[in-house]
Motif scaffolding. Structure first.
Motif, PDB file in Angstrom:
ATOM      1  N   THR A 191       0.920  -1.229  -0.049  1.00  0.00           N
ATOM      2  CA  THR A 191       0.017  -0.015  -0.151  1.00  0.00           C
ATOM      3  C   THR A 191       0.634   1.310  -0.018  1.00  0.00           C
ATOM      4  O   THR A 191       0.315   2.511  -0.261  1.00  0.00           O
ATOM      5  N   GLY A 192       1.918   1.241   0.488  1.00  0.00           N
ATOM      6  CA  GLY A 192       2.940   2.374   0.570  1.00  0.00           C
ATOM      7  C   GLY A 192       2.525   3.175   1.835  1.00  0.00           C
ATOM      8  O   GLY A 192       3.248   4.298   2.084  1.00  0.00           O
ATOM      9  N   ASP A 193       1.610   2.832   2.532  1.00  0.00           N
ATOM     10  CA  ASP A 193       1.022   3.513   3.716  1.00  0.00           C
ATOM     11  C   ASP A 193       1.748   3.287   4.918  1.00  0.00           C
ATOM     12  O   ASP A 193       1.523   2.044   5.444  1.00  0.00           O
ATOM     13  N   PRO A 194       2.439   3.995   5.637  1.00  0.00           N
ATOM     14  CA  PRO A 194       3.035   3.716   6.929  1.00  0.00           C
ATOM     15  C   PRO A 194       2.175   3.209   7.979  1.00  0.00           C
ATOM     16  O   PRO A 194       2.672   2.103   8.773  1.00  0.00           O
ATOM     17  N   GLU A 195       1.076   3.498   7.914  1.00  0.00           N
ATOM     18  CA  GLU A 195       0.037   2.890   9.158  1.00  0.00           C
ATOM     19  C   GLU A 195      -1.061   2.059   8.304  1.00  0.00           C
ATOM     20  O   GLU A 195      -1.450   2.187   7.260  1.00  0.00           O
ATOM     21  N   PRO A 196      -1.508   0.891   9.086  1.00  0.00           N
ATOM     22  CA  PRO A 196      -0.992   0.531  10.562  1.00  0.00           C
ATOM     23  C   PRO A 196       0.132  -0.338  10.749  1.00  0.00           C
ATOM     24  O   PRO A 196       0.258  -0.632  11.799  1.00  0.00           O
ATOM     25  N   SER A 197       1.079  -0.511   9.578  1.00  0.00           N
ATOM     26  CA  SER A 197       2.175  -1.289   9.669  1.00  0.00           C
ATOM     27  C   SER A 197       3.271  -0.732  10.668  1.00  0.00           C
ATOM     28  O   SER A 197       3.543  -1.647  11.672  1.00  0.00           O
ATOM     29  N   ALA A 198       3.191   0.562  10.719  1.00  0.00           N
ATOM     30  CA  ALA A 198       4.463   0.849  11.530  1.00  0.00           C
ATOM     31  C   ALA A 198       4.065   0.821  13.182  1.00  0.00           C
ATOM     32  O   ALA A 198       4.794   0.448  13.751  1.00  0.00           O
ATOM     33  N   SER A 199       2.792   0.934  13.368  1.00  0.00           N
ATOM     34  CA  SER A 199       2.459   0.718  14.745  1.00  0.00           C
ATOM     35  C   SER A 199       2.167  -0.674  15.150  1.00  0.00           C
ATOM     36  O   SER A 199       3.007  -1.049  16.304  1.00  0.00           O
ATOM     37  N   VAL A 200       2.163  -1.519  14.363  1.00  0.00           N
ATOM     38  CA  VAL A 200       2.231  -3.019  14.819  1.00  0.00           C
ATOM     39  C   VAL A 200       3.978  -3.136  14.919  1.00  0.00           C
ATOM     40  O   VAL A 200       4.241  -4.097  15.857  1.00  0.00           O
ATOM     41  N   LEU A 201       4.532  -2.870  13.924  1.00  0.00           N
ATOM     42  CA  LEU A 201       6.066  -3.102  14.263  1.00  0.00           C
ATOM     43  C   LEU A 201       6.864  -2.536  15.608  1.00  0.00           C
ATOM     44  O   LEU A 201       7.558  -3.279  16.123  1.00  0.00           O
ATOM     45  N   GLU A 202       6.192  -1.497  15.832  1.00  0.00           N
ATOM     46  CA  GLU A 202       6.734  -0.599  16.982  1.00  0.00           C
ATOM     47  C   GLU A 202       6.251  -1.398  18.310  1.00  0.00           C
ATOM     48  O   GLU A 202       6.962  -1.146  19.232  1.00  0.00           O
ATOM     49  N   ALA A 248      11.845  -5.800  13.662  1.00  0.00           N
ATOM     50  CA  ALA A 248      10.932  -4.585  13.596  1.00  0.00           C
ATOM     51  C   ALA A 248      11.719  -3.337  13.193  1.00  0.00           C
ATOM     52  O   ALA A 248      11.380  -2.690  12.330  1.00  0.00           O
ATOM     53  N   LEU A 249      13.087  -3.191  13.595  1.00  0.00           N
ATOM     54  CA  LEU A 249      14.128  -2.111  13.281  1.00  0.00           C
ATOM     55  C   LEU A 249      14.379  -2.088  11.713  1.00  0.00           C
ATOM     56  O   LEU A 249      14.378  -1.239  11.332  1.00  0.00           O
ATOM     57  N   HIS A 250      14.591  -3.389  11.163  1.00  0.00           N
ATOM     58  CA  HIS A 250      14.860  -3.347   9.894  1.00  0.00           C
ATOM     59  C   HIS A 250      13.678  -3.029   9.024  1.00  0.00           C
ATOM     60  O   HIS A 250      13.926  -2.219   7.993  1.00  0.00           O
ATOM     61  N   ALA A 251      12.345  -3.258   9.708  1.00  0.00           N
ATOM     62  CA  ALA A 251      11.466  -2.887   8.659  1.00  0.00           C
ATOM     63  C   ALA A 251      11.140  -1.586   8.829  1.00  0.00           C
ATOM     64  O   ALA A 251      10.777  -0.677   7.913  1.00  0.00           O
ATOM     65  N   LEU A 252      11.232  -0.868  10.168  1.00  0.00           N
ATOM     66  CA  LEU A 252      10.765   0.602  10.380  1.00  0.00           C
ATOM     67  C   LEU A 252      12.062   1.410   9.848  1.00  0.00           C
ATOM     68  O   LEU A 252      11.729   2.758   9.082  1.00  0.00           O
ATOM     69  N   ALA A 253      13.210   0.778   9.414  1.00  0.00           N
ATOM     70  CA  ALA A 253      14.068   1.465   8.655  1.00  0.00           C
ATOM     71  C   ALA A 253      13.864   1.764   7.210  1.00  0.00           C
ATOM     72  O   ALA A 253      14.122   2.932   6.850  1.00  0.00           O
ATOM     73  N   ASP A 254      13.224   0.977   6.733  1.00  0.00           N
ATOM     74  CA  ASP A 254      12.618   1.000   5.400  1.00  0.00           C
ATOM     75  C   ASP A 254      11.453   1.905   5.283  1.00  0.00           C
ATOM     76  O   ASP A 254      11.377   2.717   4.204  1.00  0.00           O
ATOM     77  N   ILE A 255      10.410   1.726   6.163  1.00  0.00           N
ATOM     78  CA  ILE A 255       9.149   2.648   6.172  1.00  0.00           C
ATOM     79  C   ILE A 255       9.659   4.078   6.604  1.00  0.00           C
ATOM     80  O   ILE A 255       9.188   4.960   5.760  1.00  0.00           O
TER      81      ILE A 255
END
Length: 692
Positions: free
Chosen positions: A597-608, A627-634
Motif C-alpha cells: 500500500t505504501g501507507d506507513p500505517e497501520p504497519s508501523a504501529s504494529v512493528l513498534e 522490527a528495526l529493519h522494517a521500520l528503517a525501510d518505512i
C-alpha cells in the motif's frame, strides 16, 4: 502417606547401635511410595541390607544405590525415604573403618533434608518432618565425629547458627573450620534473629583480623552471605591474598566444601569472588583488572587465565567493560603462556573494530599454534578472526580452508556455550562481502567437493545469499544443489539474491526437488518470477495462498510483499493476517502490507509494538531486530518509539540473548539497526496510534 514403619523415641545417641536384618524385614516396604518407578521400595531394603551385610567392609560405593532410591533432585520426598531415615542415621553413626561410607551417608541425610525444605509441601511425605525431629538428638554426635570428612558433611545437619558456633569453638581441623566458617555465614543469612547474626559477625570479623590468609578470604565469603557489601569493602584483601603465589598451594589443602570430595583450588575461589561482586559491577571489573595486573607482575599464568575468564563474563553483558580490557588484551598478545594469548586474541576478535590498534600484534600470531585445553581452535585461528573483524586483509589468505578445517573428516564440533570458541563459518564470511572476489574460489571448491557435509553446504549457501550479486560466479556450483531436497530451498535463496546473473538457472529452479509441502512449491513459483519468469502467475499463486486459514501460517505472506503495489488485490488478506496472526506472523504481514500500500500505517504501529518490550528490559531481541529493519525501510517513527530506541541505545547492556561471541555480533547488528532507524525516520508521528 503411610510410611509402613512405627516411629519410636530415640534413646541411644552414642552411635554404636547397629542395624539388624530383622529390623529391616519388619518394615512393610511394599506399602511405601518409591522415589521413581525405576527404584521400587524393595530396592531401598536391598541397599540397606547390603550395607548391614558388608559391616566394617562397607565403602562409599556401597552407599550409591541408596542415593538412587532416595531420588534426590526430583523435588519430592517419598515415604520410602521416611522409612529408611532412622536406618541411615544409625549406619552413619557406626564406626566403619571406611570414612567415605559414613561421609556419604551423612551427605545423603543432608541432601534429603534440603530436598524436604525446598519441595512443595504436598510432595513431602507426611511423616518426614516428625521422623527428622526424632533423629535430631543424634546429629551432634556426627558433628563431633572423629573423621573430618564426616564432620564436614554433618555441618548441614546443625540446627542453627548457635549449634555451628558451638562446634566452631571446638573444631581445630582447618579442613573443617573453613567450611564451618562458610556454613556460619549461611546460617546467619537464614536466621531471623539479630543476636545470632551479631554473634556470627563477631566470629567472622575476628577471623578476618587474625586468621591465616586463606581463612581470611573464607571470612569475606562468610560475611558476604549476610552482608553483600563485605567483599566490596575487602577488595584489597581479596586481591592481595588471591594474587600471592606463596599462598596459592594452601587453598588446595583446606578449601573443602560438603558433598565435594576434593578441595578447591585458588582459581575456583577467584571465580566465586567475582560472583560475590555481581551486585557491584564496577568493583567486579576493578577486581579482575587488578588480578590480571598482579598475575603479569608475578608471572602467574593460571591466575591470569582465570581473571581473563571472569573479565570476559563481565564484558559479554556490559559493553562499557571494553575500555578497561582492550589495552590489557593487546598487551597480553605477547604473553608467553598459550592460554593467555588465546584468551587475549579471542577477546580482541569479539571487540572487532575497537581492536584495530592491535592489528600488528594479531598479525604476528597468525601462525601461532598455541591452544588451550578444552577450548576450540588455536591462537592463530582467533587472531585471524580478529583481523577479519577489524577489516585487515592480512586475515584473508587461507581463511576459508582454515574455517573448514575443524569439520574435515568429522561431522560435529564440541564446545561449551559461554566459553571462547571458534565462530561459525557464516559468522566470519558474511561480513566480508567486499572481499568476495578473493574468497569465492575457495568457497566454490568446497561446494564442488563431493565429500562436503550437508550442513556446511547450507552454511556456504547462506554466505552466498548474503553476498548477493557478488556471489554470481558461484552459479555453476549452486545449480546442482537444486536436486537435493534438503538444500534446494537454500540454493533458491542464493540464486535469487544473485540477481539477473542467475537468470539462466530458471529451468533448473523449475525442476528443483523440494519437500512435498505447499509452501515450498509456492517458493519455487516466486523464485521463478524473481529470475525473470511470469510475474502474473507467481502473484496469483502466492496471493491466493495467503488468506487460507488452513494453510501453513496463512500462506507465504512475506513473499507477497515483494510484489509491491501489484499485490493490491490481496491487501485485505494481508491485513487480516496482520490483525489476527500470531506474534511471528503479525510483523511480517505488517511489512508486506506497507510494501503493497505504501501507507506507513497501520504497519508501523504494529512493528513498534515489538520495540517496547526490549526497551523495558526484556530480551525479545529477534522480533526487536526484525522490527528495526522494517521500520528503517518505512522511515517513520513515533515519539514514544524514538524515546524507547534512544533508551535502549544508551543502556550499558549487551543487546543479545547469547553469552558467547554471538552476543557481540547480535549486539552490533541491533545497535547498527537502531542507528539506521533513528537516522532515516522523518519527523514524529502521532504517538496515540502506536500499538503497545
Amino acid at each position: 502417606m503411610h510410611t509402613g514403619v512405627r516411629m519410636t523415641g530415640v534413646t541411644d545417641v552414642t552411635g554404636v547401635t547397629g542395624v539388624t536384618f530383622e529390623e529391616l524385614d519388619a518394615v512393610r516396604w511394599e506399602l511405601l511410595e518409591p522415589a521413581t518407578e525405576f527404584h521400587p521400595p524393595g530396592e531401598t531394603k536391598r541397599a540397606l541390607r547390603r550395607l548391614v551385610r558388608r559391616g566394617d567392609a562397607a565403602t562409599e560405593e556401597d552407599c550409591h544405590p541408596l542415593f538412587e532410591c532416595f531420588g534426590l533432585g526430583r523435588g519430592r520426598v517419598p515415604s520410602v525415604a521416611t522409612a529408611a531415615l532412622p536406618f541411615v542415621v544409625r549406619l552413619a553413626l557406626a564406626r566403619h573403618p571406611d570414612r567415605g561410607a559414613r561421609a556419604a551417608l551423612v551427605e545423603l541425610l543432608a541432601g534429603a533434608q534440603k530436598e524436604a525444605a525446598g519441595a512443595d509441601p504436598a510432595l513431602v511425605d507426611a511423616g518426614w518432618h516428625a521422623a527428622w525431629r526424632l533423629q535430631r538428638p543424634r546429629f551432634p554426635a556426627l558433628l563431633a565425629d572423629p573423621a573430618p570428612e564426616v564432620r564436614r558433611e554433618a555441618l548441614a545437619l546443625a540446627e542453627d547458627a548457635d549449634a555451628l558456633l558451638e562446634r566452631w569453638r571446638a573444631e581445630t581441623d582447618p579442613t573443617v573450620r573453613l567450611p564451618l566458617l562458610l556454613a556460619l555465614g549461611g546460617a546467619a543469612a537464614a536466621s531471623g534473629e539479630a543476636g545470632a547474626v551479631d554473634r556470627v559477625r563477631e566470629t567472622v570479623t575476628g577471623v578476618l583480623r587474625t586468621g591465616d590468609p586463606v581463612m581470611r578470604v573464607a571470612a569475606v565469603y562468610a560475611w558476604a552471605a549476610f552482608d553483600p557489601d563485605a567483599p566490596v569493602r575487602e577488595q584489597d584483601l581479596l586481591v592481595d591474598v588471591l594474587s600471592d603465589p606463596a599462598v596459592r598451594p594452601r587453598f588446595e589443602t583446606v578449601w573443602y566444601l560438603p558433598a565435594v570430595e576434593d578441595a578447591f583450588g585458588r582459581e575456583s575461589v577467584v571465580s566465586w569472588a567475582v560472583s560475590l561482586l555481581g551486585h557491584a559491577p564496577e568493583t567486579a571489573l576493578s577486581f579482575c583488572v587488578r588480578l590480571i595486573g598482579a598475575a603479569r607482575e608475578h608471572g602467574d599464568p593460571l591466575l591470569c587465565r582465570t581473571a581473563l575468564d571472569e573479565a570476559w563474563r563481565l564484558l559479554v553483558v556490559r559493553p562499557s567493560v571494553a575500555a578497561a580490557l582492550l589495552p590489557l588484551a593487546g598487551a597480553l598478545l605477547a604473553d608467553p603462556d598459550d592460554g593467555v594469548r588465546y584468551r587475549a586474541a579471542h577477546l580482541l576478535a569479539v571487540l572487532g573494530p575497537e581492536a584495530a590498534p592491535y592489528a600488528d600484534g594479531l598479525a604476528a600470531l597468525l601462525d601461532d599454534p598455541g591452544e588451550e585445553e578444552y577450548l576450540e581452535g588455536t591462537v592463530g585461528d582467533h587472531a585471524r578472526w580478529a583481523l577479519n573483524r577489524i577489516g585487515d586483509p592480512r586475515g584473508l589468505p587461507d581463511l576459508v580452508e582454515r574455517l573448514y578445517a575443524p569439520y574435515r573428516d568429522r561431522y560435529s564440533r564440541a564446545y561449551v556455550l559461554g566459553d571462547p570458541r571458534l565462530p561459525e563459518i557464516e559468522e566470519v564470511l558474511i561480513p566480508l562481502r567486499e572481499h568476495a572476489q578473493t574468497l569465492l574460489p575457495a568457497v566454490r571448491e568446497l561446494l564442488r567437493d563431493p565429500g562436503a557435509d550437508g550442513p556446511l553446504t547450507r552454511c556456504f549457501l547462506e554466505v552466498l545469499q548474503a553476498w548477493g550479486p557478488a556471489a554470481a560466479p558461484a552459479l555453476p556450483e549452486v545449480v546442482p544443489l537444486l536436486e537435493d531436497s534438503c538444500l534446494s530451498l537454500s540454493a533458491i535463496d542464493a540464486l535469487v539474491a544473485m540477481g539477473p546473473a542467475a537468470a539462466p538457472a530458471a529451468p533448473a529452479v523449475r525442476g528443483a526437488v523440494v519437500l512435498d509441502h505447499p509452501a515450498n512449491h509456492l517458493k519455487v513459483a516466486w523464485a521463478l518470477w524473481r529470475l525473470g519468469g511470469d510475474h502474473g502467475e507467481a502473484l496469483r499463486l502466492v496471493g491466493e495462498a495467503v488468506p487460507r486459514v488452513d494453510g501453513p501460517g496463512y500462506g507465504p505472506v512475506h513473499l507477497l510483499g515483494t510484489f509491491g503495489p501489484a499485490a493490491a488485490p490481496y491487501a485485505d488478506g494481508v491485513r487480516h493476517v496482520m490483525e489476527h496472526g500470531g506474534p511471528w506472523l503479525r510483523p511480517r504481514a505488517a511489512v508486506a502490507l506497507w510494501r503493497i500500500t505504501g501507507d506507513p500505517e497501520p504497519s508501523a504501529s504494529v512493528l513498534e509494538a515489538d520495540l517496547f518490550p526490549v526497551a523495558e528490559g526484556g530480551d525479545s531481541y529477534g522480533p526487536f531486530l526484525d522490527a528495526l529493519h522494517a521500520l528503517a525501510d518505512i522511515g517513520t517513527l513515533s515519539p514514544a518509539a524514538r524515546a524507547a530506541l534512544h533508551a535502549v541505545r544508551e543502556s550499558d547492556r549487551r543487546l543479545a540473548g547469547y553469552r558467547d561471541h554471538r552476543a557481540f555480533l547480535q549486539d552490533e547488528r541491533i545497535r547498527s539497526a537502531i542507528d539506521a532507524v533513528l537516522a532515516r525516520s522523518e519527523g514524529p508521528r502521532d504517538a496515540s496510534r502506536t500499538v503497545r
